[in-house]
Design an enzyme around this catalytic site. Structure first.
Site, PDB file in Angstrom:
ATOM      1  N   GLN A  80       8.507  -6.944  -2.784  1.00 50.45           N
ATOM      2  CA  GLN A  80       7.561  -7.649  -3.648  1.00 50.45           C
ATOM      3  C   GLN A  80       7.699  -7.094  -5.057  1.00 50.45           C
ATOM      4  OE1 GLN A  80       3.705  -9.292  -2.358  1.00 50.45           O
ATOM      5  NE2 GLN A  80       2.867  -7.366  -3.154  1.00 50.45           N
ATOM      6  N   ASN A  99       5.762 -12.090  -7.552  1.00 47.10           N
ATOM      7  CA  ASN A  99       4.340 -12.096  -7.923  1.00 47.10           C
ATOM      8  C   ASN A  99       4.103 -12.329  -9.411  1.00 47.10           C
ATOM      9  OD1 ASN A  99       3.143 -11.902  -5.430  1.00 47.10           O
ATOM     10  ND2 ASN A  99       2.386  -9.812  -5.675  1.00 47.10           N
ATOM     11  N   ARG A 114       3.371 -10.019   0.370  1.00 50.20           N
ATOM     12  CA  ARG A 114       4.583  -9.553   1.044  1.00 50.20           C
ATOM     13  C   ARG A 114       4.430  -9.522   2.565  1.00 50.20           C
ATOM     14  NH1 ARG A 114       4.881  -3.029  -0.398  1.00 50.20           N
ATOM     15  NH2 ARG A 114       2.776  -2.467   0.262  1.00 50.20           N
ATOM     16  N   ASP A 170       8.963  -2.090  -5.338  1.00 53.45           N
ATOM     17  CA  ASP A 170       9.959  -2.460  -6.351  1.00 53.45           C
ATOM     18  C   ASP A 170      10.232  -1.347  -7.356  1.00 53.45           C
ATOM     19  OD1 ASP A 170       8.016  -4.531  -8.694  1.00 53.45           O
ATOM     20  OD2 ASP A 170       7.577  -2.615  -7.722  1.00 53.45           O
ATOM     21  N   ASP A 220      -3.023  -2.738   1.863  1.00 57.35           N
ATOM     22  CA  ASP A 220      -2.356  -3.588   2.854  1.00 57.35           C
ATOM     23  C   ASP A 220      -1.566  -2.706   3.832  1.00 57.35           C
ATOM     24  OD1 ASP A 220       0.754  -4.525   1.256  1.00 57.35           O
ATOM     25  OD2 ASP A 220      -0.594  -2.869   0.762  1.00 57.35           O
ATOM     26  N   ASP A 221      -1.079  -1.597   3.316  1.00 58.93           N
ATOM     27  CA  ASP A 221      -0.294  -0.703   4.165  1.00 58.93           C
ATOM     28  C   ASP A 221      -1.177   0.051   5.162  1.00 58.93           C
ATOM     29  OD1 ASP A 221       0.407   1.690   1.447  1.00 58.93           O
ATOM     30  OD2 ASP A 221      -1.424   0.660   2.056  1.00 58.93           O
ATOM     31  N   ARG A 245      -8.573   3.988  -1.259  1.00 67.71           N
ATOM     32  CA  ARG A 245      -7.892   4.081   0.025  1.00 67.71           C
ATOM     33  C   ARG A 245      -8.779   4.766   1.072  1.00 67.71           C
ATOM     34  NH1 ARG A 245      -2.845   2.206  -0.315  1.00 67.71           N
ATOM     35  NH2 ARG A 245      -1.604   3.643   0.936  1.00 67.71           N
TER      36      ARG A 245
END
Lengths: 330, 330
Positions: A70, A99, A133, A150, A243-244, A292
């Site tokens: 991504q 994106n 992603r 990236d 997301d991870d 997080r």
């Protein structure tokens, strides 16, 4: 009516034989023509083919992986990294998740600089979302996904080894960046790395997550991700983060085991500072780590429990780069 | 006949109640006496119990392992090592395979220096055979065996970690000493360590065996070993060597995978030079390594094929001993 060779006069025989032979020849020519038509077209290259390497054998879906990268506001890094990653062994295809909303992809430039070792697909997005992603892309043909941020460069040696490790642990996230959560007496969880206290199960540290920004995992998990509670998507969209962590929750819940397997990288580099864009990545935001920890606790609510499990297994490659890297004083 | 309290006169009631109460008291005393008889006897120690630690909870057969240590002509080392190994966490019992034929075991001395953390059994042998340690000992109660040479010291930290790794890979030999075989163009195999050429599967080295002289493996394999072709026993007895190579063949054949998982030891020591016996171990014989190459080829004949498989997975403990031992330059 069959030919009764014995019974026909020689002259009639001769003409029939001639006719038969012509038919056979014509049929053979037609077959040859059909075969030729079915052959693949040889592309016209600008440069002569004299020094071109023979095409590698096509990668089966089981022995190769798809790179999903991504990108936002760092096209210079993206292109630098694509030059590197396009040549990794066992790579099947690259999917670039674009994106940069409203901006043209570099597809034209990419094509003008071909040929390339593998196909690269630019997936134009309509909204700039972190979880873009994690779509179940139709272009994805392999069982394995390699997901890279990236701005992260991992050496081909590390990737080839980690891919072989993933093949032995296909239900896990096999990657290079371990993280953990810890429990506190209040019951509130905190997120961090090795600077946080050890979770206290025997000697040494433990990790309970492997971040997907530099990891291999099974493409089936992208499918699973589409079927999560709505609150998970809301959380990721709100924070543009986590997301991870959500993926680690998903995998741990699915396997009942530690979600990740940590492979210690020999050569991993963060290229952030090399970008001309001035954009330095989400993790520099002041609230990034607090978010997080917040995400860990929210996900425990959403999933009604803490599915993450600890592991202290650290995998390295035997005899590489140093052929005696396992030598002991015995 | 039930008591109908309401219907009896008070005096009769009094005597019956007294009788009933006496019976109850006698029964309770009998029960108390029985319980006391069933309590374990507290041993009479020479030293007062004032500073004695409470007994650890009994180890279940799944969460503990049995140490099997064969010994020949190095009783001083044996006793030094037993002092160390008897205190390893999760140890259930020690089985000493006494290959000093005709010589008394140190059992008397051992008992006089008690109490000991775990039971130690001395198995007196009738013939000095290398494969004596691979018997299916009736005293073996645990699923896991830790096999150690009588001159090898591995730290408790390494053993605790390797045991936890074995629990995740119970069908493999999980240990500290990797070796390999290589193929040569003639088809004859050679045995060695990392000084031998790499088998040539990508980067780095590979191992195809983990030696059992410092390793965990499933006790079921001792059972399997009793059912091998006679030629295997003959080979081991002829060479007084190669029992470990034979075990790796057995395990590889059984699993269809690499027989071993290598755990990189932090602290492993060979105490050979420390012995008073002057005996320096089989591996110093001139023909030792040649014998092992010979064994590899013989076993391939016996098993009609090469079952050993290569692995390049090297496992270390995350965050131990150095809590940042996985840190990278990112």
């Amino acid at each position: 009516r069959y030919f009764h060779f014995c019974k026909l006069p020689a002259r009639v025989m001769g003409i029939r034989l001639l006719r038969f032979t012509s038919v056979v020849i014509i049929v053979l020519l037609l077959v040859a023509g059909a075969l030729t038509a079915l052959l693949p077209n040889i592309k016209d290259d600008k440069m002569p083919n004299l020094r071109r390497e023979p095409k590698p054998p096509s990668q089966s879906a089981l022995d190769s992986f798809t790179l999903i990268m991504q990108t936002y506001n760092r096209t210079d890094l993206l292109l630098k990294l694509l030059n590197h990653y396009q040549a990794i062994p066992h790579l099947h295809k690259v999917i670039v998740v674009w994106n940069n909303i409203g901006e043209k992809t570099p597809e034209e430039m990419w094509n003008s600089l071909g040929p390339h070792p593998v196909p690269v697909v630019f997936k134009v997005q309509t909204v700039n979302r972190m979880r873009n992603r994690l779509q179940n892309f139709p272009e994805l043909e392999t069982k394995a996904v390699l997901m890279m941020d990236d701005d992260t460069l991992v050496s081909a040696h590390d990737l080839a080894f980690a891919f072989s490790v993933w093949q032995q642990f296909p239900e896990h996230i096999v990657g290079f960046v371990p993280r953990k959560h810890i429990s506190t007496p209040s019951g509130v969880y905190s997120y961090g790395s090795f600077e946080l206290q050890n979770p206290g199960f025997g000697n040494g540290d433990q990790y309970s997550m492997v971040l997907i920004g530099a990891a291999f995992f099974h493409s089936g998990y992208l499918e699973d991700f589409q079927r999560q509670p709505e609150a998970v998507y809301t959380l990721i969209d709100e924070t543009q983060n986590c997301d991870d962590i959500a993926m680690n929750f998903l995998v741990a819940k699915h396997t009942g085991k530690p979600s990740g397997v940590f492979v210690k990288p020999v050569d991993i580099r963060n290229l952030e500072k090399d970008t001309n864009s001035g954009y330095s990545g989400m993790w520099h935001r002041a609230e990034h780590l607090l978010q997080r920890s917040y995400c860990v606790n929210k996900l425990v609510n959403i999933y009604d429990g803490m599915p993450l499990k600890y592991s202290n297994i650290m995998i390295s490659q035997f005899g590489f780069p140093n052929y005696a890297n396992h030598k002991n004083k015995m």
